[in-house]
Design a protein around this motif. Sequence first.
Motif, PDB file in Angstrom:
ATOM      1  N   THR A 348       0.827  -1.215   0.000  1.00 47.65           N
ATOM      2  CA  THR A 348       0.000   0.000   0.000  1.00 47.65           C
ATOM      3  C   THR A 348       0.862   1.265   0.000  1.00 47.65           C
ATOM      4  N   SER A 349       2.037   1.217   0.664  1.00 50.32           N
ATOM      5  CA  SER A 349       2.921   2.390   0.614  1.00 50.32           C
ATOM      6  C   SER A 349       3.451   2.579  -0.814  1.00 50.32           C
ATOM      7  N   LEU A 350       3.699   1.469  -1.523  1.00 50.31           N
ATOM      8  CA  LEU A 350       4.116   1.547  -2.931  1.00 50.31           C
ATOM      9  C   LEU A 350       2.977   2.128  -3.780  1.00 50.31           C
ATOM     10  N   GLN A 351       1.756   1.659  -3.521  1.00 50.98           N
ATOM     11  CA  GLN A 351       0.604   2.167  -4.289  1.00 50.98           C
ATOM     12  C   GLN A 351       0.402   3.674  -4.063  1.00 50.98           C
ATOM     13  N   ARG A 352       0.641   4.097  -2.805  1.00 56.27           N
ATOM     14  CA  ARG A 352       0.520   5.535  -2.517  1.00 56.27           C
ATOM     15  C   ARG A 352       1.556   6.341  -3.300  1.00 56.27           C
ATOM     16  N   ALA A 353       2.782   5.835  -3.332  1.00 54.90           N
ATOM     17  CA  ALA A 353       3.864   6.521  -4.059  1.00 54.90           C
ATOM     18  C   ALA A 353       3.523   6.632  -5.535  1.00 54.90           C
ATOM     19  N   VAL A 354       3.015   5.526  -6.108  1.00 54.39           N
ATOM     20  CA  VAL A 354       2.673   5.494  -7.538  1.00 54.39           C
ATOM     21  C   VAL A 354       1.499   6.436  -7.822  1.00 54.39           C
ATOM     22  N   PHE A 355       0.517   6.434  -6.940  1.00 52.81           N
ATOM     23  CA  PHE A 355      -0.673   7.273  -7.117  1.00 52.81           C
ATOM     24  C   PHE A 355      -0.271   8.756  -7.154  1.00 52.81           C
ATOM     25  N   ALA A 356       0.681   9.117  -6.278  1.00 57.32           N
ATOM     26  CA  ALA A 356       1.100  10.516  -6.188  1.00 57.32           C
ATOM     27  C   ALA A 356       1.962  10.939  -7.373  1.00 57.32           C
ATOM     28  N   LYS A 357       2.786  10.030  -7.894  1.00 58.33           N
ATOM     29  CA  LYS A 357       3.802  10.440  -8.878  1.00 58.33           C
ATOM     30  C   LYS A 357       3.461  10.076 -10.321  1.00 58.33           C
ATOM     31  N   PHE A 358       2.738   8.958 -10.520  1.00 54.44           N
ATOM     32  CA  PHE A 358       2.596   8.426 -11.884  1.00 54.44           C
ATOM     33  C   PHE A 358       1.132   8.160 -12.245  1.00 54.44           C
ATOM     34  N   PRO A 359       0.522   9.122 -12.903  1.00 57.13           N
ATOM     35  CA  PRO A 359      -0.872   8.913 -13.339  1.00 57.13           C
ATOM     36  C   PRO A 359      -1.000   7.715 -14.266  1.00 57.13           C
ATOM     37  N   SER A 360       0.070   7.403 -15.034  1.00 55.44           N
ATOM     38  CA  SER A 360      -0.005   6.276 -15.978  1.00 55.44           C
ATOM     39  C   SER A 360      -0.176   4.942 -15.256  1.00 55.44           C
ATOM     40  N   LEU A 361       0.202   4.882 -13.966  1.00 55.43           N
ATOM     41  CA  LEU A 361       0.074   3.624 -13.200  1.00 55.43           C
ATOM     42  C   LEU A 361      -1.126   3.665 -12.260  1.00 55.43           C
ATOM     43  N   ARG A 362      -2.132   4.443 -12.640  1.00 58.80           N
ATOM     44  CA  ARG A 362      -3.310   4.582 -11.785  1.00 58.80           C
ATOM     45  C   ARG A 362      -3.988   3.229 -11.545  1.00 58.80           C
ATOM     46  N   VAL A 363      -3.999   2.383 -12.580  1.00 60.86           N
ATOM     47  CA  VAL A 363      -4.634   1.046 -12.442  1.00 60.86           C
ATOM     48  C   VAL A 363      -3.955   0.260 -11.331  1.00 60.86           C
ATOM     49  N   PHE A 364      -2.610   0.277 -11.320  1.00 58.85           N
ATOM     50  CA  PHE A 364      -1.847  -0.434 -10.270  1.00 58.85           C
ATOM     51  C   PHE A 364      -2.173   0.141  -8.886  1.00 58.85           C
ATOM     52  N   ALA A 365      -2.233   1.486  -8.836  1.00 60.77           N
ATOM     53  CA  ALA A 365      -2.434   2.148  -7.549  1.00 60.77           C
ATOM     54  C   ALA A 365      -3.799   1.839  -6.951  1.00 60.77           C
ATOM     55  N   LEU A 366      -4.805   1.578  -7.812  1.00 58.19           N
ATOM     56  CA  LEU A 366      -6.166   1.379  -7.303  1.00 58.19           C
ATOM     57  C   LEU A 366      -6.576  -0.097  -7.244  1.00 58.19           C
ATOM     58  N   SER A 367      -5.685  -0.992  -7.683  1.00 55.88           N
ATOM     59  CA  SER A 367      -6.019  -2.437  -7.660  1.00 55.88           C
ATOM     60  C   SER A 367      -5.953  -2.961  -6.229  1.00 55.88           C
ATOM     61  N   ASN A 368      -6.681  -4.092  -5.998  1.00 58.51           N
ATOM     62  CA  ASN A 368      -6.518  -4.691  -4.664  1.00 58.51           C
ATOM     63  C   ASN A 368      -5.190  -5.461  -4.610  1.00 58.51           C
ATOM     64  N   VAL A 369      -4.693  -5.664  -3.387  1.00 57.13           N
ATOM     65  CA  VAL A 369      -3.329  -6.186  -3.203  1.00 57.13           C
ATOM     66  C   VAL A 369      -3.140  -7.541  -3.880  1.00 57.13           C
ATOM     67  N   ALA A 370      -4.115  -8.424  -3.721  1.00 56.83           N
ATOM     68  CA  ALA A 370      -3.959  -9.800  -4.207  1.00 56.83           C
ATOM     69  C   ALA A 370      -3.728  -9.871  -5.717  1.00 56.83           C
ATOM     70  N   THR A 371      -4.206  -8.873  -6.469  1.00 56.26           N
ATOM     71  CA  THR A 371      -4.044  -8.948  -7.935  1.00 56.26           C
ATOM     72  C   THR A 371      -2.698  -8.396  -8.403  1.00 56.26           C
ATOM     73  N   VAL A 372      -1.991  -7.662  -7.542  1.00 53.77           N
ATOM     74  CA  VAL A 372      -0.757  -7.018  -8.029  1.00 53.77           C
ATOM     75  C   VAL A 372       0.502  -7.469  -7.290  1.00 53.77           C
ATOM     76  N   ASP A 373       0.364  -8.403  -6.324  1.00 54.44           N
ATOM     77  CA  ASP A 373       1.570  -8.677  -5.527  1.00 54.44           C
ATOM     78  C   ASP A 373       2.351  -9.904  -5.980  1.00 54.44           C
TER      79      ASP A 373
END
Length: 1483
Positions: A348-373
Amino acid sequence: MKRRSQTRAEQAVPPAKTTKENSGSLTVSQLSSDVIWQLASQYWTPDTKADHLPYSAKIIERIYNEEIGDGGGHSARRINMLEFSQYLEQYLWPHYQRETATHAHLMSIVIMANEKFRERVEVWTVFEKLPDQYPAFFRHVLESCLPSKKAKEASSTLRERTALLMFINHCFNSMEIELCREQAKRLVSLSMWHCLQPRRREQELREVPEWRKYWKRLLKKEKDSKPEVLWERHFMQNLIIDFLHILESIPAEGEVPRNVVHYCERFLEFIIDLEALLPTRRFFNTVLDDCHLIVRALLSPLVRREEGKLFGQLLDMLKFYTRFEINDVTGSSLTDHDMTQLHYKKITSLQRAVFAKFPSLRVFALSNVATVDNRESLEQHFGGLDGKGLLQIATFLNLVPEEVVSPLDWHRVDEQFLRELLITRHERRCSQLEALNEMPLYPTEQIIWDENVVPSEYYSGDSCLALPKLNLQFLTLHDYLLRNFNLFRLESTYEIRQDIEDAVSRMLPWKSEDGDVVFGGWARMALPIASFAVVEVAKPHLGEKKPSRVRADVGVTLSVRREIKAEWENLRKHDVCFLITVKPTQPYGTKYKHREPFVPQVGLVSVRGCEVEGMLDANGRVIEDGPEPRPQLQGENRCYRVWLDSNQYRLDMDDLQEGADDVYESFNILMRRKPKENNFKAVLETIRHLMNTECVVPPWLHDILLGYGDPGAAHYSNMPNQERSLEFNDTFMDYNHLEASFPQYNLKCEVPVENRQPPFRLIFEDVPIQKESDGEDPEEKPEEKLTKSILVQPYKYEARGPYPSDKPKQNSIRFTPTQVEAIRAGMQPGLTLVVGPPGTGKTDVAVQIISNIYHNHPNQRTLIVTHSNQALNQLFEKIMALDIDERHLLRLGHGEEALETEKDYSRYGRVNYVLAKRMDLLSQVQKLQEALGVSGDNAYTCETAGYFYLYNVMARWEKFQSQISVHKGEADAEKLRAEFEKEFPFGKFFADAPQPLFKGANYDELMDIACSNFRYISDIFNELEEFRAFELLRTGLDRSKYLLVKEAKIIAMTCTHAALKRKELVNLGFRYDNILMEESAQILEIETFIPLLLQNPLDGLNRLKRWIMIGDHHQLPPVIKNMAFQKYSNMEQSLFTRLVRLGVPTVDLDGQGRARASICSLYKWRYKKLEDLQHIFERDEYKQANPGFVHDYQLINVEDFKGVGESEPNPYFYQNLAEAEYIVAVYMYMRLLGYPAAKISILTTYNGQKHLIRDVINARCGNNPLIGWPHKITTVDKYQGQQNDYILISLVRTKAVGHLRDVRRLVVAMSRARLGLYVFGRVSLFKNCLELQQTFKLRPLKLSLVPEDKFPTDRLASAAVASQDIKTVENMSEMAQFVYERYMAKMEELKGTLPSEEELEAMRNQLLQEDEESVPEASEEPPEKRAAKEEPLSKKKTTEAFKPTPILNEINVDDTEMGQREQIEEEATDQDKTQESAPAEES
């Protein structure tokens, strides 16, 4: 002059060979002619001290350059020779000064210390002689580990840095030594966080506020830090950075120096060891994570190279430990749920970093943990980012600095590294427990022959291995069990490999002309498979992937000898077998070569384990094990139903879908193993089951088991429930004995002196009274603690009846004060460690503790665990001699057959005893009923007897009490006695007791007699009430379970049985309160731990109250067959030894009553305090000399015979013919003097020599009725725990000291003899060994005899022997000739006493006549037993006149004559065999 002689010697140094000799074996002749030995005698060996030349630093420089360092080839043999010559103790360390010490001096010390660690001999005692020099020396070592920044100083070479790193690792692994602890802990304390990136440090301190306080305090304290302190803080990080530079300099292709790879492997081993201990990992783990060592190592070319296989395996171990399930702050273990929460936090700390810095990775930032880990998903999301984007994320997460500038310029920020860093850090980690549960328990061919995981038999200790280590401390109980699980599994795998290689090589698989397999040999333990089919694959359980059960049928043809056929048919349920596939490439008739690799020779393809369910009958049903006889099957074809490993089957099926071969189609060999060595699967299942359940260890033991906290926390004096009052039962013989047993206490007794008779109750006034409430005056407590006094209260046993057999059995041993302290400690709650040197009465102490607990706590149950059946039986035989009701004793396991008692203490034996006892008690009830004149069927069952007791017996007793109480004031004794005899209702029942029944002089005494008689009756009914359950339970199995769970109070088993049967015992609801372990120092760590957990916790707590461990860590440790596991992994360390190393308080028994004082002096130096008991000086057997010998112990020098000393017909199978012949000649001499054979044992340090001595005895005197065989011929290791009056020992080795250098083996060897010890060996080799010097005290080295003595002798040991009566034997040949002459003289002497032929014939006829007259009645004996009994008689009938068996003096016979003789003897024995077998075949 000196220089020239040295130069000449140097020129004579032979070139270093690369044979096995190179690994450290050196001969005496090499020693004496070698330049090293010449220098040693000139400068440092203790025996030439008077002639030593002055210290010269140039000598150290020269030895280092020519013998030790890179220039000298770093030869293992040369280093071993230097270490053996005491170079470190006598020269290097005494002259070390930091200011003047050269690099060569430092490296010489380090390499010598490493060699001592490799040889597993004492190291730190050397450094403790000059402890003030050690801090400067350690700093010198640290500085040399890093490349020198000063231009003048030469940096250490990589090989030297490897040695330095190994030394530092040894320091960290010896944290129990204060010298090491003080230096090592400074490198891994909180102050090392100075080297973290500032933002990362801030993040860590934010998470643990407590550490921020310490950090601030540290900064205040060290405002103006010295450069040395800063250097120390950055040392570990600098070491890692230097390692990364070396690692990343290795090319992907081309040549790579071996020493570079070796350094990288040793470095990872060092880091793993730091991570595997909580005190070292607590702060270091963060620094390691900040350096990203694992990610950079994973990206390095070495991992993908062939040379990097071991490096890759070590890296996996490091990865495992860096992510271990433990909270580094608190040290508490983390559950799977906790680990998942930590993982989610990272994502979730990684998702927060991505959400703040990279709009292109918005899908990753908003996915649930189980689908991206998972790795694939992370690679997909981050694959599109460039290096700049990855750097932004990494800096946001404080993984790398924002600017790569000094001092942080060593960080990598390239795209490949950053992507791998983010993926590795955030991918889902597999649960350790899940991985363990999916692991197959049987080893397969991949593991069995992997040298990095299961090394071959000979492990030199030069390289590191991908194995866990057992040291002082463990991270958590899970870590403790996991390391033991892995090592136990691998040690079993090694034994399985030996069995497979032995069985398959005997079967000689060859390739036939049509390409099939043909077997040219046969093996007892293996058969060719005729048919194999998987018959059932059951569906998986819910939530699992593996099948719930896989069964197969294996068909074999038993065309073998009858006894081997019986062995195969007796395969029991749960026995483990192995299914093997061989596809040989060797043509028909090829010889198997033992010295070449096994797998390619036999074409082995696969190995799979299986567990026998049973043999199938003619209808295809499994034949169940049971009391009824097994059906006899016709023919030779047999089929077994087996269970396969479900996990392994699933893995094989997955491989099959990916294109691999189906292993289940090709098995062609079925192999079984010896039942004693085949319990590994059950033990592994037990450990795995423990890891899946919440292990509840008693809270007072938890930290001590893991190696943390106060080592004395579980000692009885620190336990909150310490008992103030203890009944010592029959421990003391009298009041004087009691006084002598507590010299440090003031004894108080209010009873008059004449009435102070045992038994005694002792109230220890230095133990605080446990108060129920806090309302009482608190000032009394400290005063009570101050009084170190004991209040003694004699008490009386309650009489149990009028019969003499009712008197309790009494202890007859006068215990010493230390033994009494051990007994007291054992009776108190907590952990008691008793160190028992040889002959100090360990077993007697154990038995007394058991008896005292039994009487003090009648409702508690005690579990006895030992290493061997023999020790358990010895313990049991002594328990039966004490006052313990035999219905409360139970012995589990298969060793009870060896119990030398008429009674059967096994489960079913006890059930039979209870049933027989029930009948006996009911007959007593019947007798009582008749005595009371009561009609009816009252003695029919336990239930009816209970009613009878209630309504008839109790009623009469109460009536008697009320009637007799009227006469309480009566003064006339005669009148009183008459009244008692008249009123007592059970007088008729006791008619067979000693009369008169009432012998008292007053009312109280007579009433006591009446009460004791009634107690006898009520005991009958109480026992029957206990046995009532046996009437309700109908089957033997149910009754035996009830006996185990309810009735037995003292349950004994071996540690192996406990490990095998844990699940069964827990499911039965087995309960116990106390554990006593004998031979604790010989039990494997895990086999000591399992008995603690043979019961389910009650309300989340373990009910264990006492744990008594008795052992001797100065004697031999548990047997580990594989040298690598024994040495590298320290698997031979028992839990007992580990606790002693940790500093847990011990009671050291200090009085030995076994050996003469002179023999005891050979090993007592190894113990803190060991004195001789008084009877050693008083008994005649100790006062008298050994008949025929001048000395009671002697070390006899044995030179080469015909130029040969030790020989090695097979690898590590050492023999020495000269010593074997000498020792047998001395044995024969003793027998000719009249020594009983049963009092003599022959021991040796090697198996090869044991077999040789047996052969020599067989050839010389084994079948001679005058001499015969000694009591035992065995190895020192096997004889541990046994003793004999006279011991002859052969040391075998003449080239290298070998494993006798292990002082523990020496202690066992020297402590087996009571009266006489004669050691045969090469004195010049052993006397120079530092570890053995205390024992090898020089007496005359030639055997000194008194030939005119007879056994037994009146000559006193203290008396001098006249020189004319002494015969000094020069060598073995002379002894053999001397014995031969004595034997012939003895024969001449006997001839005159032998009967003539006529007298013999008359005696024979008389015997025949007597036999015919006394024909016994027909008995139910089996025919085999009857035949065995009759056999000696039939031999008597055909006995010829006695002819002496000649002993040939074969020393002087030439080889051709010997060959002719042997041929004649062989023909004669063959003829005898055919004559013997003929009648057997006819019958």
